[in-house]
Design a protein around this motif. Sequence first.
Motif, PDB file in Angstrom:
ATOM      1  N   PHE A   1      -0.927  -0.052  12.044  1.00  0.00           N
ATOM      2  CA  PHE A   1      -2.067  -0.670  12.731  1.00  0.00           C
ATOM      3  C   PHE A   1      -1.671  -1.857  13.607  1.00  0.00           C
ATOM      4  CE2 PHE A   1      -3.861   1.384   8.949  1.00  0.00           C
ATOM      5  CZ  PHE A   1      -4.789   2.206   9.558  1.00  0.00           C
TER       6      PHE A   1
ATOM      7  N   GLU B   1       3.210   7.699   8.973  1.00  0.00           N
ATOM      8  CA  GLU B   1       1.889   7.119   8.705  1.00  0.00           C
ATOM      9  C   GLU B   1       1.035   7.081   9.976  1.00  0.00           C
ATOM     10  OE1 GLU B   1       0.069   5.958   6.197  1.00  0.00           O
ATOM     11  OE2 GLU B   1       1.465   6.359   4.560  1.00  0.00           O
TER      12      GLU B   1
ATOM     13  N   LEU C   1       0.826  -1.202   0.000  1.00  0.00           N
ATOM     14  CA  LEU C   1       0.000   0.000   0.000  1.00  0.00           C
ATOM     15  C   LEU C   1       0.861   1.252   0.000  1.00  0.00           C
ATOM     16  CD1 LEU C   1      -2.959   0.889  -0.143  1.00  0.00           C
ATOM     17  CD2 LEU C   1      -2.945   1.061   2.340  1.00  0.00           C
ATOM     18  N   ARG C   2       1.457   1.587   1.117  1.00  0.00           N
ATOM     19  CA  ARG C   2       2.450   2.664   1.208  1.00  0.00           C
ATOM     20  C   ARG C   2       3.447   2.230   2.279  1.00  0.00           C
ATOM     21  NH1 ARG C   2      -2.382   5.023   1.798  1.00  0.00           N
ATOM     22  NH2 ARG C   2      -2.024   5.086   4.040  1.00  0.00           N
TER      23      ARG C   2
ATOM     24  N   PHE D   1       8.061  14.908   2.254  1.00  0.00           N
ATOM     25  CA  PHE D   1       7.157  15.946   1.750  1.00  0.00           C
ATOM     26  C   PHE D   1       6.214  16.383   2.865  1.00  0.00           C
ATOM     27  CE2 PHE D   1       3.072  17.312   0.139  1.00  0.00           C
ATOM     28  CZ  PHE D   1       3.424  18.216  -0.851  1.00  0.00           C
TER      29      PHE D   1
ATOM     30  N   LEU E   1      13.679   7.920  -8.635  1.00  0.00           N
ATOM     31  CA  LEU E   1      12.927   6.657  -8.706  1.00  0.00           C
ATOM     32  C   LEU E   1      13.790   5.439  -8.376  1.00  0.00           C
ATOM     33  CD1 LEU E   1      10.633   7.029 -11.846  1.00  0.00           C
ATOM     34  CD2 LEU E   1      10.016   7.399  -9.459  1.00  0.00           C
TER      35      LEU E   1
ATOM     36  N   GLY F   1       3.776  15.037   7.929  1.00  0.00           N
ATOM     37  CA  GLY F   1       4.308  14.886   6.581  1.00  0.00           C
ATOM     38  C   GLY F   1       4.133  13.485   6.048  1.00  0.00           C
ATOM     39  N   ALA F   2       4.787  13.210   4.905  1.00  0.00           N
ATOM     40  CA  ALA F   2       4.684  11.898   4.262  1.00  0.00           C
ATOM     41  C   ALA F   2       5.920  11.671   3.410  1.00  0.00           C
ATOM     42  CB  ALA F   2       3.433  11.834   3.387  1.00  0.00           C
ATOM     43  N   MET F   3       6.121  10.405   3.021  1.00  0.00           N
ATOM     44  CA  MET F   3       7.247  10.070   2.162  1.00  0.00           C
ATOM     45  C   MET F   3       6.786   9.813   0.741  1.00  0.00           C
ATOM     46  SD  MET F   3      10.169  10.220   3.486  1.00  0.00           S
ATOM     47  CE  MET F   3      10.839  10.377   5.150  1.00  0.00           C
ATOM     48  N   LEU F   4       7.564  10.327  -0.214  1.00  0.00           N
ATOM     49  CA  LEU F   4       7.336  10.050  -1.620  1.00  0.00           C
ATOM     50  C   LEU F   4       8.500   9.209  -2.143  1.00  0.00           C
ATOM     51  CD1 LEU F   4       6.409  13.674  -2.734  1.00  0.00           C
ATOM     52  CD2 LEU F   4       4.830  11.749  -2.597  1.00  0.00           C
ATOM     53  N   ARG F   5       8.289   8.613  -3.327  1.00  0.00           N
ATOM     54  CA  ARG F   5       9.393   7.913  -3.992  1.00  0.00           C
ATOM     55  C   ARG F   5      10.551   8.879  -4.163  1.00  0.00           C
ATOM     56  NH1 ARG F   5       7.648   3.727  -7.591  1.00  0.00           N
ATOM     57  NH2 ARG F   5       9.754   3.600  -8.416  1.00  0.00           N
TER      58      ARG F   5
END
Lengths: 85, 226
Positions: free
Chosen positions: B65, B94, B57-58, B148, B108, B100-104
């Motif tokens: 969870f 998460e 998923l990510r 990000f 790449l 914030g969040a992580m991107l690729r």
Amino acid sequence: MFKAKINVTLKESVLDPQGKTILNALGTLGINGVKDVRVGKYFVLNLDTSNRAQAEEHVRKICDKLLVNPVIEKYELISLEGEGR
Amino acid sequence: MKAAVVVFPGSNCDEDCFHALRDVAGAEVRYFWHKEKNLPKCDLLVLPGGFSYGDYLRTGAIARFAPAMEAVARHAREGRPVIGICNGFQILLEAGLLPGAMLRNQSLSFICDHVFLRTETAKSPFTNRLEKGRVLGLPIAHGEGNYFCSPDTLRRLQDEDRIAFRYSSTDGRLGDEFNPNGSVDHIAGILNEGRNVLGLMPHPERAGESVLGSEDGKKIWESLMA
């Protein structure tokens, strides 16, 4: 039963490196006229309910809780088909 | 100091962290399995690197969870230190324990390299043995370390002195050429509001002994032991 189809993509404000790479590859192949490419994820959920409103509420909750990270992503419920009210 | 290393299915830096804490830092360490709920009282929690739940998923999205995460959140709420390294950082994002969040990575590519980071603040339990501006050489190994966040969040991180480390040159200059993954504002590590939760992409546990090519990672453990 309802079948929900959902697209999850990066928000417009977030740079999509995969989309950029595909766009560049198209250029390399000599395929022009593509202005932008965005890459996403596609989910199909089979929901065990006969109530349309309930199904939609369920899908939105699933998206908000797990399928989508709202910091970087947005989603679109493309279709919700099935038998029921 | 008593420390616990949280182990998820797919964690692969748990033993490195265990070794660094016990043999380098001299802490008393135990593992904390992801299915466990009751964490015996400890001073430090480590979320190690790896590919928890196969990165499905990510990155970090499923680990969030795990039953153990409730204990992690409680430990953090009580103001005790939590450090998330690499995948551990992704899990903290998460879980909402860091913003914030992580991107690729912008390239790449999965990047396995040795990079330099500049210490941006000494005001945290993880950096109190460092001084602002001190450059550390640490290894990185990740595919999604392109940090990000929204412009508002970034401003808060800057204003509240919560950026712990930025990617830099060996002499502490900033620039895109020193930023391995495209992270916003060259961010390599951030702190939470309470300054007791640190997430960082580089691996201090892999750089605590001269035989490994760098001892710079030791500074973080020494700060925690202080």
